[in-house]
Each structure stands twice: as C-alpha cells, then as structure tokens.
Design a protein around this motif. Structure first.
Motif, mmCIF file in Angstrom:
data_model
loop_
_atom_site.group_PDB
_atom_site.id
_atom_site.type_symbol
_atom_site.label_atom_id
_atom_site.label_comp_id
_atom_site.label_asym_id
_atom_site.label_seq_id
_atom_site.Cartn_x
_atom_site.Cartn_y
_atom_site.Cartn_z
ATOM 1 N N GLY A 99 39.434 20.293 52.239
ATOM 2 C CA GLY A 99 39.093 18.905 52.030
ATOM 3 C C GLY A 99 39.148 18.792 50.585
ATOM 4 O O GLY A 99 38.629 17.395 50.298
ATOM 5 N N HIS A 100 39.552 19.509 49.916
ATOM 6 C CA HIS A 100 39.540 19.278 48.144
ATOM 7 C C HIS A 100 40.974 18.892 47.828
ATOM 8 O O HIS A 100 40.980 18.756 46.360
ATOM 9 C CB HIS A 100 39.128 20.615 47.514
ATOM 10 N N ALA A 101 41.848 18.389 48.320
ATOM 11 C CA ALA A 101 43.280 18.294 48.066
ATOM 12 C C ALA A 101 43.630 16.904 48.752
ATOM 13 O O ALA A 101 44.576 17.006 49.392
ATOM 14 C CB ALA A 101 44.312 19.221 47.879
ATOM 15 N N PRO A 102 42.949 15.757 48.824
ATOM 16 C CA PRO A 102 43.429 14.612 49.792
ATOM 17 C C PRO A 102 44.832 14.353 49.694
ATOM 18 O O PRO A 102 45.563 13.807 50.502
ATOM 19 C CB PRO A 102 42.386 13.584 49.338
ATOM 20 N N GLN A 103 45.166 14.384 48.266
ATOM 21 C CA GLN A 103 46.572 13.913 48.049
ATOM 22 C C GLN A 103 47.712 14.753 48.982
ATOM 23 O O GLN A 103 48.787 14.294 49.095
ATOM 24 C CB GLN A 103 46.954 14.036 46.561
#
Length: 215
Positions: free
Chosen positions: A123-127
């Motif tokens: 969940g640390h790279a929504p892009q």
C-alpha cells in the motif's frame, strides 16, 4: 519523426572506437555471424537494470546468448489472447525457432522493479495500483511471490522477493506448451540464478535443497 535527434557525441565516439578496435580485430567473426545467422546455446532473461551486464558476468561473445531484458526479469503466464506479449514472443522464438538448449532466468540484488512490487503490495505505491500504470500491471505477475514471503522479517522480504521473481518466471515458463514439451523431451533445461551486483556473487536455484546456493 520530428522529435528525434542525432546521437549524443559521446556515443558516436564510442562507436568509432569500437569499430576501429574490437570490430577490426574480429571482422571475419562478425561477418560469419551475419552470413550464417545466430545459433545461441542459451536464452537469458534478465532485468533491464543497467547494472546487470549478462555478457560481462559470463564472459560471453557475440552470438552466444539470446538475451531478453524486462523489468524484474519476469515471464508472464502463458496467455494466447492475441495481445502484445514481448516476453512471450521472445521465449517462443528462442525455443521454437532457435532451438536453444537452456533458458536462464537471472535476478539481481537491489532490483527496483521488485521493490515496486513490494511497495505496491504493502500500500505504499498507490500510483502503481492505477490501471494505466504499465509497471504496476507488469508487477502483478509477482504478486503471488510476494504472498509467499510477506511473513518474513521486514529486512528479509526484499531479497527473498527478488528470488521469488526468478522462481515465478521459471514456473510460468512451464505453462508454455512448447517449453514444457521441450523440457519433458530433454531438449531444453531451465535455470534460475540471482546475482549480488555489489559483491559480484552468483547463486543458482537447487531444487534438491529447495533454495539458492552459491555457484
């Protein structure tokens, strides 16, 4: 193509240096390769990371390896859907046209693509979750590998996931009917490697030990 420009000067200078030395010293060999076609013994699937230099690692000359590079050295599952599949096309050509005897999947340390998968899955790279992200959708191939290592101590997950990228690719290779048939017919062998780019180490997957061991 109005947006293209001439090569940078430093690349032109390097080309002329190569042409005047390496090529001139081996002109007959290059011409033989051009005239007789390629007959590589092995296909190597490696990461497109600029620090991974397959021919240097193995001291290979032109004509020895059929090399395919992509983000995180991944092979997708067999999926004849008629869409664009660069990696699948390279595997098909290597096995059915070139008749390579070996396919080597080479992973490496500090892989940015693998870290992207880790960040996306945590969940640390929504892009990367966006449907329009080419990298994110490519790294979906490695999601099952992340699930296998997610329970490890935090400092062990990334190195383990780099090796899962190799194992995932090996598993997916066997989903291609022509690969499976060649392996079962003993015309092709598969190999999994991982290299430490900083230390110059190399490990191979040993199924009898269930893990990677130094070569």
């Amino acid at each position: 193509m109005e947006h293209t420009r001439p090569l940078p000067t430093y690349l032109i200078q390097r080309f002329h240096g190569w042409r005047a030395t390496t090529y001139q010293d081996n002109r007959a060999w290059y011409r033989r390769l051009a005239e007789s076609g390629q007959h590589p013994r092995a296909m190597v699937i490696s990461c497109c990371d600029s620090r991974v230099h397959v021919t240097s690692i193995f001291g290979a000359d032109e004509g020895e390896f059929f090399i395919h590079r992509n983000v995180a050295n991944l092979v997708p599952p067999y999926n004849p859907d008629g869409e664009y599949h660069g990696t699948s096309a390279a595997v098909e050509y290597a096995v059915t046209s070139l008749g390579v005897a070996h396919i080597v999947v080479l992973g490496h340390s500090n892989c940015g693509g693998v870290k992207g998968c880790h960040d996306m899955c945590t969940g640390h790279a929504p892009q990367l979750e966006e449907k329009t992200s080419f990298v994110g959708r490519w790294m979906d191939i490695l999601r099952p590998g992340y699930e296998k290592v997610s329970g490890l101590p935090e400092d062990e997950i990334l190195p383990a996931l780099e090796k899962q990228a190799v194992l995932t690719s090996l598993e997916n290779l066997m989903s291609f009917p022509f690969v499976a048939a060649a392996v079962e017919g003993e015309r092709l062998t598969l190999h999994g490697l991982w290299t430490d780019t900083g230390e110059g180490g190399l490990e191979h997957y040993d199924p009898s030990r269930g893990g990677f061991v130094a070569v």
